[in-house]
Scaffold this active site. Structure first.
Site, PDB file in Angstrom:
ATOM      1  CB  CYS A 114      -0.951   0.016   1.181  1.00 36.60           C
ATOM      2  SG  CYS A 114      -1.955  -1.458   1.277  1.00 36.60           S
ATOM      3  CG  HIS A 256      -3.422   3.265   2.651  1.00 39.15           C
ATOM      4  ND1 HIS A 256      -4.010   3.014   1.426  1.00 39.15           N
ATOM      5  CD2 HIS A 256      -3.344   2.066   3.285  1.00 39.15           C
ATOM      6  CE1 HIS A 256      -4.275   1.719   1.337  1.00 39.15           C
ATOM      7  NE2 HIS A 256      -3.891   1.127   2.448  1.00 39.15           N
ATOM      8  CG  ASN A 286      -6.841  -1.055   1.504  1.00 41.35           C
ATOM      9  OD1 ASN A 286      -6.132  -0.635   0.600  1.00 41.35           O
ATOM     10  ND2 ASN A 286      -6.347  -1.537   2.630  1.00 41.35           N
TER      11      ASN A 286
END
Ligand code: COA
Length: 329
Positions: A114, A256, A286
């Protein structure tokens, strides 16, 4: 001679198909209220069967190039943060180099999960600051739906597919936009909290890998949650301290999009007013390395982030990796 870099253009791509919480209710033992309360997610985009990571990355890249006012021929490098490349070799970056019609430039993928976009943007920043390159295409792109176990209710509710791109360019005289600094970290000792164990050189593909679903994402959600909050706060604080800034000096926080509650905890610990926190997790879930560049691009296009604004981006992901970047857009 000293050089500075800045984000000259951004783009993003979300696949057409939408997977809602109601759809997931039919697939695993879960419900819309639980998912929304625990994660803030209502729906996520899922790539079509014919669509792979480089296809989404191409869409995001074309937008970013147009926004930056350059063509693919002007690019000096392509860096793609991804853990879901089209295939093991060649890299998504090389597939894009050919499809975009670039010169024979440096092109590579990097694996920071990520944090892939911020890791890539940081590498780009260094190549621009060294004076070596003028324009670098940085991408975060993931087809997570191909590595998610849709029988595991703890993980399958979280993830979606997307691509985000940014052109990092050399600052010309008179332009005050810039990347101030980036701060990257890792904690490999906690790598098992979020992992895909099968299909690599330790445990190559086999029937057993498939049967045990070792080629899919495994996660210890609670531990990941705690570690995420801590490292995002640490990296974000490092970025502000390094530039003599406080929360008041930052216009926007682009964190994030892993879980709404992770972002809220970060916001509380750093004392960030809610109106400075940008979100899109409700509709995207996500999307790993795509999360920050997609949210950044959407915020530019909806006229929230404007030229001259100070923006702090911060991420966390498998590895475990973390990163922050402070910029004047
Ligand atoms: N629907 C309904 N119930 C669920 C569920 C679902 N989708 N997933 C788990 N549950 C249940 C659990 O089985 C557990 O039941 P029990 O109390 O009877 O044992 C209960 O809900 C609580 O589970 P827990 O895992 O403790 O929930 P949580 O509040 O930690 O939320 C996550 C789970 C995954 C949403 C949360 O831990 C999280 O978001 N972690 C971070 C993940 C992340 O961001 N990963 C990527 C980082 S880049």
């Amino acid at each position: 001679m000293s050089f500075q870099s800045y984000i000259s253009g951004t783009g993003s791509y979300l696949p057409e198909r939408i997977l809602t919480n109601a759809d997931l209710e039919k697939m695993v033992e879960t419900n819309d209220a639980w998912i929304f309360e625990r994660t803030g997610i209502v729906s996520r985009h899922i790539a079509a069967p014919t669509e792979a990571t480089s296809d989404m990355a191409y869409g995001a890249s074309m937008q970013a190039l147009t926004a930056a006012g350059i063509t693919a021929k002007d690019l000096d490098a392509i860096i793609v943060g991804t853990i879901t490349g089209d295939q093991i070799m060649p890299s998504v970056a090389c597939l894009l180099q050919a499809r975009l019609g670039c010169r024979s430039i440096m092109a590579f993928d990097l694996a920071a999960a990520c944090s892939g976009f911020l890791y890539g943007a940081s590498v780009a920043d260094q190549f621009i600051k060294s004076g070596m390159f003028r324009h670098i295409l940085v991408i975060g792109a993931e087809t997570l739906s191909r590595i998610v176990d849709y029988t595991d209710r703890q993980t399958c509710i979280l993830f979606g597919d997307a691509a985000g791109a940014a052109v990092v360019s050399r600052v010309a005289a008179g332009n005050s936009s810039r990347i101030y600094s980036s701060h990257l970290g890792s904690n490999g000792a906690l790598g098992d909290l979020l992992s895909i164990r099968g299909g690599g050189s330790r445990t190559p593909f086999s029937q057993e890998v498939l049967d045990q679903k070792l080629h899919l994402v495994h996660m210890k959600g609670r531990e990941v949650f705690k570690s995420a909050v801590r490292s995002i706060c640490d990296r974000a604080q490092e970025a502000m301290t390094a530039n003599g800034m406080k929360v008041e000096d930052v216009d926007w926080f682009v964190v994030h999009q892993a879980n709404q509650r992770i972002m809220e905890a970060v916001g509380q610990l750093l004392n960030v007013p809610v109106e400075k926190q940008l979100h899109n997790i409700r509709e995207t879930g996500n999307t790993s390395s795509a999360s920050i560049p997609v949210l950044f691009n959407e915020s530019v296009r909806s006229n929230k982030i404007k030229r001259g604004d100070t923006v702090l981006m911060a991420s966390f992901g498998g590895g475990l990796t973390s990163g922050a970047m402070l910029i004047k857009y």
